[in-house]
Design an enzyme around this catalytic site. Structure first.
Site, mmCIF file in Angstrom:
data_model
loop_
_atom_site.group_PDB
_atom_site.id
_atom_site.type_symbol
_atom_site.label_atom_id
_atom_site.label_comp_id
_atom_site.label_asym_id
_atom_site.label_seq_id
_atom_site.Cartn_x
_atom_site.Cartn_y
_atom_site.Cartn_z
ATOM 1 N N PHE A 84 -117.075 -63.727 -24.791
ATOM 2 C CA PHE A 84 -117.856 -64.605 -23.833
ATOM 3 C C PHE A 84 -119.027 -63.622 -23.542
ATOM 4 O O PHE A 84 -119.903 -63.929 -22.875
ATOM 5 C CB PHE A 84 -116.953 -64.710 -22.396
ATOM 6 N N LYS A 128 -117.319 -69.793 -34.480
ATOM 7 C CA LYS A 128 -116.494 -70.164 -33.102
ATOM 8 C C LYS A 128 -116.908 -69.356 -31.934
ATOM 9 O O LYS A 128 -116.379 -68.238 -31.715
ATOM 10 C CB LYS A 128 -115.139 -70.134 -33.591
ATOM 11 N N GLU A 161 -115.602 -70.458 -25.440
ATOM 12 C CA GLU A 161 -115.633 -71.706 -25.038
ATOM 13 C C GLU A 161 -116.167 -71.531 -23.619
ATOM 14 O O GLU A 161 -116.403 -72.455 -22.824
ATOM 15 C CB GLU A 161 -114.327 -72.293 -24.771
ATOM 16 N N SER A 179 -110.696 -59.416 -27.299
ATOM 17 C CA SER A 179 -109.838 -58.399 -26.663
ATOM 18 C C SER A 179 -108.895 -58.031 -27.838
ATOM 19 O O SER A 179 -108.635 -58.706 -28.696
ATOM 20 C CB SER A 179 -109.077 -59.116 -25.613
ATOM 21 N N CYS A 184 -118.302 -54.159 -23.800
ATOM 22 C CA CYS A 184 -117.272 -53.340 -24.351
ATOM 23 C C CYS A 184 -117.749 -51.989 -24.642
ATOM 24 O O CYS A 184 -117.075 -51.211 -24.862
ATOM 25 C CB CYS A 184 -117.197 -53.940 -25.962
ATOM 26 N N GLU A 214 -107.829 -51.924 -20.088
ATOM 27 C CA GLU A 214 -108.995 -52.448 -19.955
ATOM 28 C C GLU A 214 -109.186 -53.249 -18.744
ATOM 29 O O GLU A 214 -108.360 -54.338 -18.741
ATOM 30 C CB GLU A 214 -109.535 -52.934 -21.456
HETATM 31 P P1 NAD Z 1 -110.916 -63.095 -25.967
HETATM 32 O O1 NAD Z 1 -110.099 -62.018 -26.828
HETATM 33 O O2 NAD Z 1 -110.271 -63.675 -24.977
HETATM 34 O O3 NAD Z 1 -111.630 -64.181 -26.862
HETATM 35 C C1 NAD Z 1 -112.225 -64.035 -27.962
HETATM 36 C C2 NAD Z 1 -112.415 -65.160 -28.882
HETATM 37 O O4 NAD Z 1 -111.171 -65.484 -29.378
HETATM 38 C C3 NAD Z 1 -113.015 -66.311 -28.116
HETATM 39 O O5 NAD Z 1 -113.803 -67.374 -28.991
HETATM 40 C C4 NAD Z 1 -111.489 -67.085 -27.762
HETATM 41 O O6 NAD Z 1 -111.714 -68.532 -28.074
HETATM 42 C C5 NAD Z 1 -110.796 -66.670 -28.988
HETATM 43 N N1 NAD Z 1 -109.226 -66.628 -28.566
HETATM 44 C C6 NAD Z 1 -108.871 -66.404 -27.320
HETATM 45 N N2 NAD Z 1 -107.648 -66.358 -27.375
HETATM 46 C C7 NAD Z 1 -107.221 -66.876 -28.657
HETATM 47 C C8 NAD Z 1 -106.013 -66.838 -29.348
HETATM 48 N N3 NAD Z 1 -104.758 -66.792 -28.793
HETATM 49 N N4 NAD Z 1 -105.780 -67.309 -30.605
HETATM 50 C C9 NAD Z 1 -107.031 -67.374 -31.277
HETATM 51 N N5 NAD Z 1 -108.191 -67.302 -30.700
HETATM 52 C C10 NAD Z 1 -108.524 -67.063 -29.363
HETATM 53 O O7 NAD Z 1 -112.115 -62.114 -25.389
HETATM 54 P P2 NAD Z 1 -113.122 -62.459 -24.138
HETATM 55 O O8 NAD Z 1 -112.486 -62.399 -22.842
HETATM 56 O O9 NAD Z 1 -113.969 -63.524 -24.740
HETATM 57 O O10 NAD Z 1 -114.021 -61.214 -24.287
HETATM 58 C C11 NAD Z 1 -113.778 -59.832 -23.613
HETATM 59 C C12 NAD Z 1 -113.213 -58.961 -24.511
HETATM 60 O O11 NAD Z 1 -113.997 -58.758 -25.877
HETATM 61 C C13 NAD Z 1 -113.015 -57.602 -24.174
HETATM 62 O O12 NAD Z 1 -111.686 -57.070 -24.307
HETATM 63 C C14 NAD Z 1 -113.785 -56.644 -24.613
HETATM 64 O O13 NAD Z 1 -113.639 -55.404 -24.732
HETATM 65 C C15 NAD Z 1 -114.211 -57.380 -26.025
HETATM 66 N N6 NAD Z 1 -115.067 -57.070 -26.623
HETATM 67 C C16 NAD Z 1 -115.131 -56.085 -27.703
HETATM 68 C C17 NAD Z 1 -116.544 -55.725 -28.352
HETATM 69 C C18 NAD Z 1 -116.288 -54.675 -29.501
HETATM 70 O O14 NAD Z 1 -117.525 -54.349 -29.904
HETATM 71 N N7 NAD Z 1 -115.474 -54.046 -29.704
HETATM 72 C C19 NAD Z 1 -117.538 -56.309 -27.912
HETATM 73 C C20 NAD Z 1 -117.716 -57.225 -27.042
HETATM 74 C C21 NAD Z 1 -116.379 -57.772 -26.279
#
Ligand code: NAD
Length: 495
Positions: free
Chosen positions: A148, A172, A175, A225, A280, A381
């Site tokens: 997000f 994808k 959401e 994450s 991040c 985090e």
């Molecule tokens: P998230 O892991 O909750 O979601 C990321 C994506 O995965 C979304 O599209 C979500 O719909 C999908 N998703 C969530 N749970 C899932 C599951 N159980 N099975 C399959 N798909 C699933 O992350 P978020 O809250 O959207 O974003 C924040 C996180 O992203 C933080 O941990 C941040 O550090 C990380 N991030 C990392 C970087 C990097 O370059 N390392 C960059 C940006 C964000």
């Protein structure tokens, strides 16, 4: 109310009847709903992506590059609208949203150079009258699942490069803020991209699992994450896909006693509290080395408490709300835990009320001093505007903190000593390192990625790593014999 479906074969369309609300984080009001795609949506998606790939692979790199150039122009023309879509669903300030679109645009600019970037290697006479060369060919249908916090930039780390390499791409997006990615796909179509080359599938785990388990999809790019990154990496690689899965972070900024303290404080304030810490590459730990600590904490506190926390529609806003009510509660719980585990709370962002936006998901700038490596607020985090100051007696202690942490995305050091900075860059177990730079995010022509629990897979995002990730290497050995017929050879040729 805005209804956000999928973008499949150039059309807004969905089969599923399940929708999820989309909120304005500043007001807490629902502003739209997004489809949670099901198997039927997935089947249309794959049908379209197969067609898209078959058409697109026939385009020469130069033709692809021209369409990408047109897409770049359309992003520039629509930048205000794209940034508004980001701010209204994410909550970050308008200028910050614009900056994030520009960082994505830079990857599009990089991708316009695809005829050059795909040039292989050639060797004449690897043997007598034998030439050898390598080419990089597309993978087929590729997919990306994005978080997000950067709804424009992170998708643009992936799809412009994949598409430039000749693949079709399924995006994808999160959401929580899906409108900007949808708009980007529409603009790419307007630029002349054939239908099916870039499709957007909205939804949650259900659609992600269809993508991960499909034998039609060749590669998965993921940013999000760490627990989800691990799940994606394990599932997709056990299904024999190529995977790059970027996870969470806990970025340290080490302030040496000889650092320019004003520069360090400026760097820390922007990097810790910008975008409400939902980056991040945000700095969430400041390591104060030696006797600089008292002054550093007091200067950070003076600056952080006057930050303007406001909705993105306020031109003077320096920090907006968090993404959701759940996330606000989670961040506030971490602050409670920091207090109960004995860290010294200098600034408390709980109970942050913004007049007229009482239901918004705001948490104010929060500062902890005397944090140690055993505390939960240090180990995990938080992804909010919470900065922990850890005091270290010397450089070695500071380096150990950086290296012993589970995450290895980014780290910075502020110092005026070249030897120390060189030692730090050589010995830290971190993917992206800053020297007197708080957020060392690589430009599009370099590659973005962390170490340890911050990246699973072999390839970082964009730059040369991106080109390699989205292509397969083929090496050709060629001879054009005229009259020499030497018979079969049973020994490996050695010249
Ligand atoms: P998230 O892991 O909750 O979601 C990321 C994506 O995965 C979304 O599209 C979500 O719909 C999908 N998703 C969530 N749970 C899932 C599951 N159980 N099975 C399959 N798909 C699933 O992350 P978020 O809250 O959207 O974003 C924040 C996180 O992203 C933080 O941990 C941040 O550090 C990380 N991030 C990392 C970087 C990097 O370059 N390392 C960059 C940006 C964000």
């Amino acid at each position: 109310m805005k209804k956000i479906e999928n973008y499949i074969h150039g059309k807004n369309i969905s089969h599923s009847k399940k929708f999820l609300p989309v909120f304005d984080p500043s007001s807490g009001e629902q502003i739209g709903e997004v489809v949670l795609s099901n198997e039927e949506d997935f089947n249309s998606l794959i049908k379209s992506s197969v067609k898209g790939y078959e058409t697109w692979r026939e385009f020469t790199p130069l033709k692809r590059s021209r369409i990408i150039s047109k897409f770049k122009e359309l992003i520039e023309k629509n930048i205000e609208d794209l940034a508004k879509l980001v701010s209204s669903e994410h909550g970050k300030t308008f200028e910050d949203a614009k900056g994030s679109v520009i960082r994505g645009l830079e990857v599009v600019e990089f991708a316009t150079g695809i005829p050059h970037l795909l040039k292989g290697e050639f060797s004449q006479n690897v043997g007598n009258n034998i030439d050898s060369w390598s080419v990089r060919q597309p993978l087929g249908i590729t997919a990306g699942i994005t978080p997000f916090n950067f709804p424009a930039m992170v998708p643009m780390w992936m799809f412009p490069i994949s598409i430039a390499c000749g693949n079709s791409f399924i995006l994808k997006p999160s959401e929580k803020d899906p409108s900007c990615p949808m708009k980007l796909a529409e603009l790419f179509s307007e630029a002349g991209l054939p239908d099916g080359v870039l499709n957007v599938a909205n939804g949650d785990k259900e659609i992600v699992d269809h993508i991960l388990n499909s034998n039609k999809v060749s590669s998965i790019s993921f940013v999000g994450s760490t627990p989800v990154a691990k799940y994606i990496y394990k599932t997709a690689s056990s299904n024999e896909k190529r995977v790059q899965a970027l996870g969470g972070a806990k970025n340290h900024l080490v302030v040496m006693p000889d650092a320019n303290i004003d520069q360090a404080v400026d760097g820390i304030i922007g990097a810790a509290y910008g975008s409400a810490g939902e980056r991040c590459m945000a700095i969430s730990v400041a390591v104060a080395v030696g006797d600089i600590a008292d002054k550093l904490v007091s200067n950070i506190s003076d600056r952080a408490q006057i930050l303007k926390v406001a909705p993105w529609t306020d031109n003077e806003a320096e920090m907006g709300p968090l993404i959701s009510l759940d996330h606000k509660k989670k961040v506030e719980n971490y602050i409670d835990q920091g207090v109960s585990e004995g860290a010294k709370l200098i600034l408390d962002g709980r109970n942050c009320n913004i007049q007229g936006y009482e239901n918004g998901y705001f948490v104010g700038p929060t500062l902890f001093d005397n944090v140690n490596a055993n505390m939960t607020i240090y180990k995990e985090e938080i992804f909010g505007p919470v900065l922990s100051v850890v005091r270290a007696n010397n450089y070695e202690e500071a380096l150990n903190l950086v290296n012993n942490h589970q995450f290895g995305n980014g780290a910075s050091i502020y110092t005026s000593d070249g030897e120390v900075s060189r030692h730090f860059t050589t010995n830290c177990k971190i993917g992206m390192v800053g020297i007197n730079v708080p957020i060392p995010v690589p430009m599009a022509f370099h590659s973005f990625g962390g170490w340890k629990q911050s990246l699973f897979g072999d390839h970082s995002m964009h730059g040369t790593e991106g080109i390699h990730f989205f292509t397969k290497l083929k090496t050709v050995t060629s001879r054009w014999p005229k009259s020499i017929q030497s018979g079969p050879e049973f020994v490996i040729p050695t010249n």
